[in-house]
Scaffold this motif. Structure first.
Motif, PDB file in Angstrom:
ATOM      1  N   ARG A   1      13.959  71.012 -12.568  1.00 20.60           N
ATOM      2  CA  ARG A   1      12.823  70.139 -12.315  1.00 20.60           C
ATOM      3  C   ARG A   1      13.092  68.802 -12.988  1.00 20.60           C
TER       4      ARG A   1
ATOM      5  N   ASN B   1      12.388  69.162  -7.434  1.00 18.23           N
ATOM      6  CA  ASN B   1      12.359  70.549  -7.871  1.00 18.23           C
ATOM      7  C   ASN B   1      13.181  71.424  -6.931  1.00 18.23           C
TER       8      ASN B   1
ATOM      9  N   THR C   1      11.582  64.829 -13.407  1.00 11.78           N
ATOM     10  CA  THR C   1      10.451  63.926 -13.215  1.00 11.78           C
ATOM     11  C   THR C   1      10.802  62.566 -13.795  1.00 11.78           C
TER      12      THR C   1
END
Length: 208
Positions: free
Chosen positions: A61, A54, A63
């Motif tokens: 962001r 992040n 993931t």
């Protein structure tokens, strides 16, 4: 011990205050690990590590997850593993992992070193290496429920790129069962002006 604990708190607070600067990179890694041990052989499985990247300034962001499988054996103070890794970005790796473990000061100080090198198995998987160091003070060597403090370090490098050199305090503490424990560490990348890494691992050990 008290001095070390105070210094760890100061380190945490300093990094937390500094990390409020706009443009700071934050990394979080959540890592459940299951270890199956026999007398000489050992298998480790991380079913789904989660990695979160992040940056507030860039409003970005990322993931992704990865799955690790290790099979190895022990020889004196060393452990040798074949280490395979696959992540949700379709990157696939394999390589050796070598662990070294010893103690000092009447077994109160636990010293761990680790080297991994990964070979990418497809075009999007870049060869890279890790060097891990851990120094842990055992607060009660006669108990499996001791809360230990220490220093964790990680050197990560994809070949051809600059290295990530993380170092910071850690705490290792048990759960309600003697075969379950947690490790939490907050590290700074000393090769970058503003990059921080929070690592949280749950260990489950089974003996056969």
């Amino acid at each position: 011990m008290k001095k070390f604990f105070i210094l760890s708190i100061i380190f945490f607070l300093t990094n937390l205050l500094y990390s409020q600067e706009i443009g700071t990179d934050y990394l979080w890694q959540l890592s459940p690990e299951i270890t199956l041990k026999a007398k000489k052989f050992e298998f480790r499985f991380r079913p789904q590590e989660r990695i979160i990247l992040n940056n507030d300034k860039l409003d970005s962001r990322t993931t992704f997850g990865r799955t690790d499988l290790m099979a190895g054996f022990s020889y004196k103070k060393f452990k040798f593993f074949v280490y395979s890794r696959y992540d949700t970005r379709k990157q696939l790796y394999i390589g050796p992992r070598i662990d070294f473990n010893t103690t000092a000061f009447n077994k109160k100080l636990l010293i761990h070193g680790q080297y991994r090198i990964f070979r990418g198995l497809n075009s999007i998987s870049k060869d890279h290496q890790f060097i891990i160091n851990l120094i842990e003070y055992d607060t009660n060597i006669n108990s499996k429920n001791s809360i230990n403090f220490g220093i964790l370090g990680s050197y990560q490098q994809k070949f051809g790129d600059s290295a990530l050199i993380f170092q910071g305090p850690m705490i290792h503490f048990p759960f309600f069962m003697e075969n379950v424990s947690f490790l939490l560490s907050y590290l700074k990348d000393f090769n970058s002006r503003s990059r921080y890494f929070t690592f949280f691992q749950m260990n489950i050990k089974l003996k056969v």
